[in-house]
Structures are given as structure tokens and as C-alpha cells.
Design an enzyme around this catalytic site. Structure first.
Site, PDB file in Angstrom:
ATOM      1  N   ASP A 272       0.828  -1.199   0.000  1.00 28.49           N
ATOM      2  CA  ASP A 272       0.000   0.000   0.000  1.00 28.49           C
ATOM      3  C   ASP A 272       0.867   1.254   0.000  1.00 28.49           C
ATOM      4  O   ASP A 272       1.858   1.340   0.733  1.00 28.49           O
ATOM      5  CB  ASP A 272      -0.866  -0.034   1.274  1.00 28.49           C
ATOM      6  CG  ASP A 272      -1.918   1.062   1.293  1.00 28.49           C
ATOM      7  OD1 ASP A 272      -2.766   1.064   0.390  1.00 28.49           O
ATOM      8  OD2 ASP A 272      -1.887   1.904   2.208  1.00 28.49           O
TER       9      ASP A 272
ATOM     10  N   GLU B 268       1.626  -0.374  -5.077  1.00 29.01           N
ATOM     11  CA  GLU B 268       0.697   0.700  -5.399  1.00 29.01           C
ATOM     12  C   GLU B 268       1.518   1.981  -5.384  1.00 29.01           C
ATOM     13  O   GLU B 268       1.875   2.489  -4.321  1.00 29.01           O
ATOM     14  CB  GLU B 268      -0.425   0.796  -4.357  1.00 29.01           C
ATOM     15  CG  GLU B 268      -1.475   1.814  -4.773  1.00 29.01           C
ATOM     16  CD  GLU B 268      -2.094   2.609  -3.626  1.00 29.01           C
ATOM     17  OE1 GLU B 268      -3.085   3.307  -3.883  1.00 29.01           O
ATOM     18  OE2 GLU B 268      -1.584   2.575  -2.496  1.00 29.01           O
TER      19      GLU B 268
HETATM   20  C1  NOJ Z   1      -4.276   3.204  -0.635  1.00 29.21           C
HETATM   21  C2  NOJ Z   1      -5.467   2.313  -0.570  1.00 29.21           C
HETATM   22  O1  NOJ Z   1      -5.696   1.755  -1.832  1.00 29.21           O
HETATM   23  C3  NOJ Z   1      -6.618   3.152  -0.084  1.00 29.21           C
HETATM   24  O2  NOJ Z   1      -7.828   2.445  -0.147  1.00 29.21           O
HETATM   25  C4  NOJ Z   1      -6.329   3.636   1.317  1.00 29.21           C
HETATM   26  O3  NOJ Z   1      -7.340   4.528   1.737  1.00 29.21           O
HETATM   27  C5  NOJ Z   1      -4.993   4.359   1.376  1.00 29.21           C
HETATM   28  N1  NOJ Z   1      -3.943   3.662   0.676  1.00 29.21           N
HETATM   29  C6  NOJ Z   1      -4.549   4.525   2.803  1.00 29.21           C
HETATM   30  O4  NOJ Z   1      -4.168   3.273   3.308  1.00 29.21           O
END
Ligand code: NOJ
Length: 552
Positions: A200, A243
Site C-alpha cells: 500500500d 501501489e
Molecule cells: C491506498 C489504498 O488503496 C486506499 O484504499 C487507502 O485509503 C490508502 N492507501 C490509505 O491506506
């Protein structure tokens, strides 16, 4: 020999909480998910990506964790997780899980201890400031909902840094104890049978805001190498899927020389695709693909149409964003955080099945690995009455039975099911689509089968083929033992094109074997022939007369 399984994988992302409820409490759980593994395997999925399932106060859909070594009791137990993972593996599917270590929930015992006592060993797990930094209102990720990136804790008598919501305190990765903890978390889940992590918020995980002074962190990107090295020592075939919605010039920092992340989501191509759909022209996709830098041989792009967040258009210009918005998010409440669309894809194209299939056909053929979000296989819609990004996170629509067959609960569900036509569960559900040979579900199954039979899309070297038609994207992916070509007409108007090929091996026209298409066409003889395409039509070909080539 390297095991590059992810190059020809088909990934399916799901949230346990909204997938299948086995005990009638209104919340999906691991037992329910495990019962649905044959469905997922039947679709042809080879890797399941689980969104966070850890204990959480659930103020950000589980991305706010209070214990990294356990399972949210609403979803089951660690035992249920292991049983799920084993059963997925038994069916030939790998499992990757979300690793959310940019921040913890402020309810995490580490943060609680850090606030209570400034001499606690956990104080330095987080990022503090005695005074409110001048840039506290800059770099807000959720504008309109989040007000600052530094919040004062009365108990701690200091401001703590949070890149995301104020209930998500950022961890301090300059602290070696935090680094050790992150490795321990990874090691723990790897022992339980998973094949890697979707990491993440990677750009924020390694950002140095608030910890600039720390001597350990000269080059934050080296941290990516560190966790990769740990991962690979523990399990050689495990992957890190990042990500990282970054500009293309930053991409090499994330892949490294094949020694950092194996995979990155291609956010730029995703956004260019949306622009291309709206304009009905191929140029934006070509621009996105050609802007993507060369990546290491072991690296891979992950392509998607929609994920669980807003469809961010942040890499498009204001004018381009406006073009997409006017067609895909015409109402005010469809737009969020000044940059994105909180809708699923089919409603954006008014449920036009030709456009939906065109989009997924494209996703399956783009050079990289396709990632589906649960419910995309049946074309689910959204519920705009739900807050923020929850609009697209409604329960899976299994059947026309009450609660969409998701749950037998009589109390309210974790999130309401969609009841508004035409995307309502009474009409749009798995059971209905199974019975209908022309359904999106059956189409997906065939598309996935063909994608797996065309590993060149995942492994090959690719090139755009000139067609002299602005609405048509034609590209070729060349593997060691074969080549495939995909042709997509982004426009509603039928056309006929020819491939302006310049491969050396194409000096002579090569026979083409059609492997997948939107409708029955007259057969194409060879690479020199005219290729007819209906409006929003697509055709995949294998070069050669043998349509069943083997994996490279
Ligand atoms: C990215 C995630 O995809 C999202 O859903 C989340 O709110 C943020 N990171 C914070 O963890």
C-alpha cells in the site's frame, strides 16, 4: 530457473468483508470466501489479492490496522485464513495480501503506548513534531475529508504526521525497530502460505517527511531493495506488487535493476485508457504505453480498469480531466477528492456491453498482467449514496435471493446491496449470468482462458502496429516461441484496417489465426489482409496457423 509466475497471472482483488457471508451476521468472512473458491478458480483466476483483513476499527475499509498478526474477528480466525490459503493453493491459485505499513490505526497499541509515554520504545515508531509544521495543510490526500497532515495529540503533547486520514498515524521507517517489525510481519504471513504482497502507498511509505534528519535514510528507495531482499530470501517466488501512482520518470526507482518491486500498477496507462474511451481514439493509449519506460526483464506492469479506490485522473491535464468527467462522471456526487470518479466502469458507459467488453479485452491484451476487482466479471454498478469510495465496494451479487445471496442476515449488512435498476442484484447476479451463454460472466471466462493461452501478452516484447486509423489500437506481443496481435476499435463506427507491419520476420505476409473476437467475422488470411472491425469491436490473432502454441 526463475519462477516468473506473475507474468502470466490473472489477479482477482476482493475484500473478504463484502464477498460472502457464511454465518448470517451480515459481514463477509473467510469461510464464505473459501466456499466460493471453486467459482473463482472456474473463472480462470490464478492469483487472489486480499484487501486488508486484519483487526481494525474500520474507518478506512481496513487500511487502518490495529494488529498485523491476526484476522479481524468479524471475518474469522487465523485458522480460517490458513484453511482458505491452503484451499486456494490446492486449486492452483496463489494468494497475495495487502501490506499496509505506511501507517497504523491510531488505535494500534504501538501508537497508544507512544502517546501515553514519550519514553516508550514505541514513541519513535511514529513521526512527531512539537509544533505544527508550516506545510501541514500541503499534500493532503483526501481533500474535502482530511484537513491536515499533522494532528495534535493531547495525550502525546505533540503533533503526529499522517499522510492519509488523521486516524492513520505514519510509521517512521527510519527507525530500525520499525523496519524489523515490517520484516517480521512479512515473514509471518509468508509462513502461512502466501505468495507476496500488494504494498500500500509505496511512495509515502518511503517518504522522509518529518524524518529528514535521520542518518540511516540517505536514499529512501534503498528501503525497497531491503524488503525485496528479505522477501526473496524467505520465499524465492514471492512478489511485491506496488501501489505507486507516480509519474513515469520515477518508475525506475521502484523497479530498480530487478531488485526492488517486481510489479507496479500502471496508473498512467489506466488514465490514458479512460481518455481514449471518451475520445474514441487510440492515441492516448499509445502515448501512455510509449511513455512507460523499459522495465527489468523480471519486472511487470499490472493493468486494471477499476480498483477499490476512486478512478484517479490526477495524471491527466485539467482539460483532459474535464473531457473524461463530462462523459463518465456528469453528476457532482460522482466526483471525489478533486481528481477522481467514484463509480464502477459499466455505469460510466451506460451499461453498453460492447464498450464494457472492449475495455476488458484491452486490459487483457495490454503488455502486462491483468487485475480484476471482484464484481467486474459480472459488470456490477455503484451506490452513490454511500460515503466516499464505498460507492464501489458493495457486496458481491451472487443471486436474486434476498441480500443478493451474499448473506442470510436479517439485520443490516456491512454495506447495502445494490437495488437500483439496471445494476440491481435482482437482475445482475452470478446465477443469472451463468445461465446465459452471452453474459459478461461467460465472456470473462473465455477472455481469461484466451489470455492465458496467449502468454506473449504477459511475457513478450511489444510494439504498436500502424493502422492509419485513429480509432484503432493494434499491437503485437512477441514471445520466444510465438507472437500475438490484438486489434481494438475504440469507436462506435465500424471500420476496416490493414496492419502496416515492419517486423523483419514480416517481410512475407504471415498467416493469422483468430483466437478471440467480439463477433463472427470473415476469416483473415494473413498479416497483409484487410481486417474488419465492428463498432467497439476487437480481435485477437496468433501469427501462424497453429492456434495452440505453448507457453514460452
Ligand atoms: C491506498 C489504498 O488503496 C486506499 O484504499 C487507502 O485509503 C490508502 N492507501 C490509505 O491506506
Amino acid at each position: 530457473m526463475l519462477n516468473l509466475w506473475y507474468k502470466n497471472a490473472v489477479i482477482y482483488c476482493l475484500d473478504v468483508e463484502t464477498y460472502m457471508d457464511s454465518n448470517g451476521d451480515g459481514v463477509g468472512d473467510f469461510e464464505g470466501l473459501t466456499r466460493r473458491l471453486d467459482y473463482i478458480a472456474g473463472l480462470g483466476i490464478t492469483c487472489i489479492w486480499l484487501m486488508p483483513f486484519y483487526p481494525t476499527p474500520n474507518r478506512d475499509n481496513g487500511y487502518d490496522i490495529t494488529d498485523y498478526y491476526s484476522v479481524d474477528p468479524r471475518l474469522g480466525t487465523l485458522g480460517d485464513f490458513v484453511e482458505f490459503a491452503r484451499q486456494a493453493n490446492d486449486r492452483g491459485m496463489r494468494v497475495i495480501i495487502d501490506l499496509v505499513v505506511n501507517h497504523t490505526s491510531i488505535d494500534h497499541p504501538w501508537f497508544q503506548a507512544a502517546c501515553k509515554d514519550r519514553h516508550s520504545q514505541y514513541r519513535d515508531y511514529y513521526v512527531w513534531s512539537e509544533t505544527k509544521p508550516a506545510d501541514a495543510e500541503e499534500g493532503i490526500i483526501f481533500p474535502g475529508v482530511q484537513e491536515s497532515t499533522w494532528t495534535y495529540s493531547e495525550e502525546a503533547k505533540a503533533y503526529y504526521f499522517h499522510r492519509f486520514y488523521e486516524h492513520q498515524a505514519d510509521l517512521n521507517i527510519a527507525n530500525l525497530a520499525v523496519r524489523e517489525e515490517i520484516c517480521k510481519i512479512m515473514g509471518f504471513w509468508l509462513e502461512l502460505g502466501i505468495s507476496g504482497f500488494r504494498i500500500d502507498a509505496v511512495p509515502f511509505l518511503i517518504e522522509l517527511r518529518g524524518i529528514e534528519e535521520d542518518a540511516h535514510v540517505k536514499d529512501p528507495y534503498l528501503y525497497l531493495k531491503e524488503i525485496r531482499s528479505f522477501l526473496s530470501w524467505r520465499r524465492g517466488d514471492a512478489i511485491l506488487l506496488a501501489e505507486a501512482n507516480v509519474t513515469m520518470d520515477k518508475v525506475p526507482d521502484y523497479f530498480g535493476d530487478g531488485d526492488k518491486m517486481q510489479m507496479l500498477f500502471n496508473f498512467v496507462v489506466n488514465q490514458q485508457m479512460m481518455l481514449a474511451f471518451v475520445r474514441e481514439q487510440a492515441a492516448p493509449i499509445i502515448a501512455g504505453l510509449t511513455a512507460s519506460p523499459a522495465i527489468p526483464e523480471t519486472g511487470q506492469w499490472a493493468h486494471f480498469i477499476r480498483n477499490h479506490d476512486e478512478l484517479s485522473l490526477d495524471k491527466l491535464s485539467d482539460a483532459e480531466q474535464a473531457e473524461v468527467r463530462v462523459q463518465f462522471a456528469p453528476e457532482e456526487d460522482m466526483w471525489i477528492y478533486d481528481r477522481g470518479i467514484r463509480r464502477r466502469f459499466p455505469p460510466m458507459v451506460q451499461g453498453d456491453s460492447r464498450r464494457v467488453r472492449l475495455a476488458y479485452s484491452l486490459m487483457f491484451t495490454l503488455p502486462g498482467t491483468p487485475v480484476l476487482f471482484y464484481g467486474e466479471e459480472i459488470g456490477m454498478g455503484e451506490d452513490l449514496s454511500l460515503a466516499e469510495r464505498n460507492a464501489t465496494r458493495t457486496p458481491m451479487q451472487w443471486s436474486a435471493a434476498e441480500n443478493a445471496g451474499f448473506s442470510a442476515a436479517s439485520q443490516p449488512l456491512v454495506r447495502p446491496v445494490i437495488t437500483q435498476a439496471p445494476f440491481d442484484y435482482q437482475h445482475l447476479n452470478v446465477i443469472n449470468q451463468r445461465r446465459n451463454p452471452d453474459s459478461l460472466l461467460n465472456w470473462m471466462e473465455r477472455a481469461i482462458r484466451m489470455r492465458k493461452e496467449c502468454p506473449e501478452f504477459g511475457w513478450g516484447t511489444w510494439q504498436i502496429i500502424e493502422t492509419n486509423h485513429p480509432s484503432v489500437l493494434a499491437h503485437c506481443c512477441q514471445g520466444k516461441r510465438g507472437s500475438v496481435i490484438a486489434v481494438h476499435n475504440l469507436s462506435k463506427t465500424a471500420c476496416s484496417i490493414s496492419l502496416k507491419f515492419s517486423l523483419e520476420s514480416q517481410a512475407q505476409p504471415q498467416p493469422l489465426t483468430e483466437v478471440f473476437e467480439d463477433q463472427a467475422y470473415e476469416l483473415v488470411q494473413d498479416t497483409a489482409s484487410e481486417i474488419a472491425l465492428s463498432g467497439y469491436g476487437y480481435r485477437w490473432f496468433r501469427i501462424g496457423s497453429d492456434c495452440l502454441l505453448h507457453n514460452p
